[in-house]
Enzyme design. Structure first.
Site, PDB file in Angstrom:
ATOM      1  N   VAL A  25       7.730  51.826  -6.238  1.00 15.79           N
ATOM      2  CA  VAL A  25       7.224  50.507  -6.717  1.00 15.79           C
ATOM      3  C   VAL A  25       6.925  50.378  -8.314  1.00 15.79           C
ATOM      4  O   VAL A  25       7.277  49.473  -8.916  1.00 15.79           O
ATOM      5  CB  VAL A  25       6.060  50.164  -5.967  1.00 15.79           C
ATOM      6  CG1 VAL A  25       5.211  48.903  -6.505  1.00 15.79           C
ATOM      7  CG2 VAL A  25       6.245  49.864  -4.439  1.00 15.79           C
ATOM      8  N   SER A  76      -1.887  56.621  -6.298  1.00 13.16           N
ATOM      9  CA  SER A  76      -0.407  56.295  -6.600  1.00 13.16           C
ATOM     10  C   SER A  76      -0.521  55.473  -7.720  1.00 13.16           C
ATOM     11  O   SER A  76      -1.449  54.931  -8.260  1.00 13.16           O
ATOM     12  CB  SER A  76       0.234  55.435  -5.321  1.00 13.16           C
ATOM     13  OG  SER A  76       1.449  54.732  -5.975  1.00 13.16           O
ATOM     14  N   ALA A  77       0.766  55.879  -8.737  1.00 13.53           N
ATOM     15  CA  ALA A  77       1.041  55.194  -9.934  1.00 13.53           C
ATOM     16  C   ALA A  77       1.180  53.642  -9.596  1.00 13.53           C
ATOM     17  O   ALA A  77       1.139  52.869 -10.698  1.00 13.53           O
ATOM     18  CB  ALA A  77       2.085  55.991 -10.758  1.00 13.53           C
ATOM     19  N   GLU A 121      13.721  47.698  -4.684  1.00 13.18           N
ATOM     20  CA  GLU A 121      13.435  49.157  -4.913  1.00 13.18           C
ATOM     21  C   GLU A 121      14.837  49.782  -4.195  1.00 13.18           C
ATOM     22  O   GLU A 121      15.354  49.123  -3.322  1.00 13.18           O
ATOM     23  CB  GLU A 121      12.241  49.600  -4.327  1.00 13.18           C
ATOM     24  CG  GLU A 121      12.043  49.716  -3.016  1.00 13.18           C
ATOM     25  CD  GLU A 121      10.949  50.620  -2.457  1.00 13.18           C
ATOM     26  OE1 GLU A 121      11.256  51.781  -2.336  1.00 13.18           O
ATOM     27  OE2 GLU A 121       9.872  50.175  -2.119  1.00 13.18           O
ATOM     28  N   LYS A 158       0.518  51.091   2.517  1.00  9.92           N
ATOM     29  CA  LYS A 158       0.851  51.749   3.494  1.00  9.92           C
ATOM     30  C   LYS A 158      -0.515  52.237   4.417  1.00  9.92           C
ATOM     31  O   LYS A 158      -1.415  52.507   3.757  1.00  9.92           O
ATOM     32  CB  LYS A 158       1.644  52.945   3.264  1.00  9.92           C
ATOM     33  CG  LYS A 158       2.917  52.584   2.409  1.00  9.92           C
ATOM     34  CD  LYS A 158       4.034  53.746   2.018  1.00  9.92           C
ATOM     35  CE  LYS A 158       5.027  53.283   1.613  1.00  9.92           C
ATOM     36  NZ  LYS A 158       5.251  52.922   0.013  1.00  9.92           N
TER      37      LYS A 158
END
Length: 303
Positions: free
Chosen positions: A105, A139-140, A24, A158
């Site tokens: 991500v 989160s996607a 990334e 995380k």
């Protein structure tokens, strides 16, 4: 018109069937300042090469989706200002408008899959934020893992997130969560979260075979490979918890929401730990890059 451009090195590796690992770019643009961000990007790429695979750092620059950056492009991205943070929702819009953006991500997975890259190394994935039952802040990255066929090698979710809820969502979405070499799920800076992982595998070949079997069965999505940070580099969970609690409370008090939450928390924890969190972050990214290269090698060796 091609949807993306590959660097010469990545194009050659893909054409020859050699292992490639996607990387990334938000860690470059949003993770640390210049010139440390460039040094980090180069070190991660070299770590992948040293472990036997070709690195493919992914980013959008002036509207073009690049899969693999030249060193000149790495330098330019590391110094770029006002770079967008791209996920599934805004990747196409950034490209259409000629913008420059770093891939999260989810966006990295999308780009990697487009190019036929099946392994991706990162630090930690996004997930369910604390208080998500009120904010719906999820989160996607999680639905992306359920639909895009890429192995994501991370040190777990995380630790600033609600890890039990993150695991529940992944289970509901049918995403294999594989702890490497231990029964417990790692928690980013810490080797153990106190939560048992759904699956355990000890060898890269096992991970590669599991992914190949999912493809053979026609199952969508990828795998989350939860790779614990090396013991010498970890910050134990009980040490990190007070810092995470304080940073989270400050974010709430300031009314920080959406995409701004994670960068704020990581920066605040960096300050509270006198930089120790960043050192651990770098160590776990390099550790994940090595494992990702090994998994990519095993996948390329399968019939």
């Amino acid at each position: 018109m091609s949807l993306y451009q590959t660097s010469p090195a990545v194009a050659e590796a893909l054409a020859q069937g050699r292992p490639v690992v996607a990387l990334e770019s938000t860690i470059i643009t949003h993770g640390m300042p210049w010139p440390q961000n460039l040094e980090m990007a180069r070190t991660v790429e070299q770590t992948v090469r040293d472990a036997g695979a070709e690195p493919a750092t992914i980013a959008v620059m002036d509207g073009t989706l690049y899969i693999g950056l030249t060193d000149d492009q790495l330098v330019a991205l590391a110094q770029a200002q006002n770079v967008a943070k791209l996920s599934r929702a805004d990747l196409a819009a950034c490209m259409a408008m000629g913008g420059t953006g770093a891939t999260t991500v989810a966006a990295t997975m999308i780009a990697a899959a487009q190019a036929g890259i099946a392994v991706f190394a990162t630090g930690g994935i996004g997930g369910v934020h604390k208080g998500a039952e009120l904010s719906f802040d999820i989160s996607a990255d999680l639905p992306e893992l359920a639909q895009t066929p890429v192995n994501v090698v991370a040190a777990g979710a995380k630790a600033i997130l609600d890890i039990p809820k993150t695991l529940e969502v992944l289970e509901t979405q049918g995403v294999p969560v594989i702890a490497v070499g231990q029964d417990a799920l790692p928690a980013f800076w810490s080797r153990e979260s106190g939560i048992k992982a759904p699956l355990r595998m000890d060898q890269p070949a096992q991970i590669a075979k599991a992914f190949a079997m999912r493809r053979a069965l026609g199952l969508p999505g990828g795998q989350l490979i939860a790779n614990p940070v090396p013991e010498a580099d970890e910050i134990p969970a009980d040490v990190m918890l007070p810092y995470i609690t304080q940073a989270t409370a400050e974010a709430e008090a300031k009314g920080i929401t959406g995409k701004s939450v994670t960068p704020f928390l990581l920066q605040r924890i960096f300050e509270l730990t006198d930089g120790r969190s960043l050192k651990t972050n770098i160590a776990l990214v390099l550790n994940n890059a090595r494992l990702a290269a090994q998994i990519a090698q095993e996948l390329s060796a399968l019939p």
